[in-house]
Design a protein around this motif. Sequence first.
Motif, mmCIF file in Angstrom:
data_model
loop_
_atom_site.group_PDB
_atom_site.id
_atom_site.type_symbol
_atom_site.label_atom_id
_atom_site.label_comp_id
_atom_site.label_asym_id
_atom_site.label_seq_id
_atom_site.Cartn_x
_atom_site.Cartn_y
_atom_site.Cartn_z
ATOM 1 N N LEU A 124 2.833 16.265 -6.154
ATOM 2 C CA LEU A 124 3.824 17.294 -6.446
ATOM 3 C C LEU A 124 4.360 17.157 -7.873
ATOM 4 O O LEU A 124 4.484 18.151 -8.598
ATOM 5 C CB LEU A 124 4.975 17.214 -5.435
ATOM 6 C CG LEU A 124 6.105 18.220 -5.632
ATOM 7 C CD1 LEU A 124 5.596 19.626 -5.349
ATOM 8 C CD2 LEU A 124 7.277 17.874 -4.743
ATOM 9 N N ILE A 125 4.624 15.942 -8.299
ATOM 10 C CA ILE A 125 5.120 15.717 -9.663
ATOM 11 C C ILE A 125 4.057 16.089 -10.692
ATOM 12 O O ILE A 125 4.355 16.728 -11.707
ATOM 13 C CB ILE A 125 5.581 14.255 -9.829
ATOM 14 C CG1 ILE A 125 6.831 14.016 -8.975
ATOM 15 C CG2 ILE A 125 5.846 13.926 -11.286
ATOM 16 C CD1 ILE A 125 7.247 12.570 -8.887
ATOM 17 N N VAL A 126 2.808 15.737 -10.427
ATOM 18 C CA VAL A 126 1.724 16.076 -11.356
ATOM 19 C C VAL A 126 1.566 17.586 -11.460
ATOM 20 O O VAL A 126 1.405 18.133 -12.559
ATOM 21 C CB VAL A 126 0.405 15.400 -10.909
ATOM 22 C CG1 VAL A 126 -0.786 15.955 -11.652
ATOM 23 C CG2 VAL A 126 0.496 13.901 -11.102
ATOM 24 N N VAL A 127 1.640 18.285 -10.339
ATOM 25 C CA VAL A 127 1.531 19.749 -10.354
ATOM 26 C C VAL A 127 2.702 20.360 -11.107
ATOM 27 O O VAL A 127 2.540 21.316 -11.869
ATOM 28 C CB VAL A 127 1.437 20.301 -8.912
ATOM 29 C CG1 VAL A 127 1.616 21.807 -8.884
ATOM 30 C CG2 VAL A 127 0.105 19.917 -8.297
ATOM 31 N N MET A 128 3.879 19.800 -10.932
ATOM 32 C CA MET A 128 5.048 20.329 -11.635
ATOM 33 C C MET A 128 4.945 20.091 -13.143
ATOM 34 O O MET A 128 5.360 20.933 -13.937
ATOM 35 C CB MET A 128 6.326 19.693 -11.082
ATOM 36 C CG MET A 128 6.687 20.189 -9.691
ATOM 37 S SD MET A 128 8.086 19.335 -8.961
ATOM 38 C CE MET A 128 9.360 19.590 -10.155
ATOM 39 N N SER B 136 0.839 -1.194 0.000
ATOM 40 C CA SER B 136 0.000 0.000 0.000
ATOM 41 C C SER B 136 0.877 1.249 0.000
ATOM 42 O O SER B 136 2.023 1.226 0.432
ATOM 43 C CB SER B 136 -0.912 0.001 1.224
ATOM 44 O OG SER B 136 -0.131 0.099 2.397
ATOM 45 N N PHE B 137 0.302 2.312 -0.490
ATOM 46 C CA PHE B 137 1.036 3.573 -0.548
ATOM 47 C C PHE B 137 0.714 4.408 0.680
ATOM 48 O O PHE B 137 -0.435 4.492 1.104
ATOM 49 C CB PHE B 137 0.659 4.353 -1.811
ATOM 50 C CG PHE B 137 1.142 3.695 -3.069
ATOM 51 C CD1 PHE B 137 2.474 3.738 -3.417
ATOM 52 C CD2 PHE B 137 0.256 3.043 -3.914
ATOM 53 C CE1 PHE B 137 2.920 3.145 -4.582
ATOM 54 C CE2 PHE B 137 0.690 2.451 -5.072
ATOM 55 C CZ PHE B 137 2.030 2.495 -5.412
ATOM 56 N N SER B 138 1.708 5.056 1.216
ATOM 57 C CA SER B 138 1.493 5.929 2.359
ATOM 58 C C SER B 138 1.142 7.327 1.856
ATOM 59 O O SER B 138 1.150 7.603 0.659
ATOM 60 C CB SER B 138 2.750 5.984 3.228
ATOM 61 O OG SER B 138 3.785 6.675 2.545
ATOM 62 N N ILE B 139 0.840 8.199 2.774
ATOM 63 C CA ILE B 139 0.488 9.573 2.426
ATOM 64 C C ILE B 139 1.660 10.275 1.749
ATOM 65 O O ILE B 139 1.470 11.112 0.865
ATOM 66 C CB ILE B 139 0.000 10.343 3.678
ATOM 67 C CG1 ILE B 139 -0.561 11.722 3.305
ATOM 68 C CG2 ILE B 139 1.127 10.517 4.672
ATOM 69 C CD1 ILE B 139 -1.860 11.661 2.597
ATOM 70 N N TRP B 140 2.878 9.921 2.112
ATOM 71 C CA TRP B 140 4.059 10.552 1.513
ATOM 72 C C TRP B 140 4.200 10.176 0.043
ATOM 73 O O TRP B 140 4.589 11.010 -0.781
ATOM 74 C CB TRP B 140 5.322 10.187 2.290
ATOM 75 C CG TRP B 140 5.289 10.786 3.666
ATOM 76 C CD1 TRP B 140 5.125 10.131 4.840
ATOM 77 C CD2 TRP B 140 5.361 12.175 3.979
ATOM 78 N NE1 TRP B 140 5.100 11.011 5.880
ATOM 79 C CE2 TRP B 140 5.248 12.293 5.377
ATOM 80 C CE3 TRP B 140 5.509 13.331 3.228
ATOM 81 C CZ2 TRP B 140 5.285 13.514 6.032
ATOM 82 C CZ3 TRP B 140 5.550 14.550 3.887
ATOM 83 C CH2 TRP B 140 5.431 14.633 5.264
ATOM 84 N N HIS B 141 3.856 8.954 -0.295
ATOM 85 C CA HIS B 141 3.896 8.553 -1.705
ATOM 86 C C HIS B 141 2.911 9.387 -2.526
ATOM 87 O O HIS B 141 3.227 9.860 -3.619
ATOM 88 C CB HIS B 141 3.563 7.068 -1.858
ATOM 89 C CG HIS B 141 4.628 6.158 -1.354
ATOM 90 N ND1 HIS B 141 4.493 5.453 -0.188
ATOM 91 C CD2 HIS B 141 5.844 5.847 -1.859
ATOM 92 C CE1 HIS B 141 5.581 4.728 0.015
ATOM 93 N NE2 HIS B 141 6.424 4.950 -0.993
ATOM 94 N N TRP B 142 1.698 9.552 -1.996
ATOM 95 C CA TRP B 142 0.677 10.313 -2.717
ATOM 96 C C TRP B 142 1.051 11.790 -2.818
ATOM 97 O O TRP B 142 0.767 12.432 -3.834
ATOM 98 C CB TRP B 142 -0.685 10.154 -2.057
ATOM 99 C CG TRP B 142 -1.239 8.768 -2.241
ATOM 100 C CD1 TRP B 142 -1.458 7.845 -1.276
ATOM 101 C CD2 TRP B 142 -1.601 8.155 -3.482
ATOM 102 N NE1 TRP B 142 -1.942 6.692 -1.832
ATOM 103 C CE2 TRP B 142 -2.045 6.850 -3.195
ATOM 104 C CE3 TRP B 142 -1.595 8.564 -4.811
ATOM 105 C CZ2 TRP B 142 -2.480 5.964 -4.169
ATOM 106 C CZ3 TRP B 142 -2.027 7.683 -5.792
ATOM 107 C CH2 TRP B 142 -2.459 6.404 -5.470
#
Length: 83
Positions: free
Chosen positions: A14-18, A3-9
Amino acid sequence: MGSFSIWHWLIVLLIVVMVFGTKKLKNMGSDLGSAVKGFKDGMKDGGQSAAATDDKPAAPAGQVTNAQASDKTTIDVEARQKS
């Protein structure tokens, strides 16, 4: 690990916004929202119009109704070609 943690999301966000930028993301969000709203309205209107048309039986395909038969401006192309 599965599972992904909040930090992964947050990193993905951040990458999508960039990559896309905030303005483009805002436009995509509003376009998606208006599309969903239009779809819901269409489903609501489609259900009402389908109920209204169920009252009148439709003429079978290929059968000429009285209104069409009395129209003198209509030319039957198939009949003209046979003659």
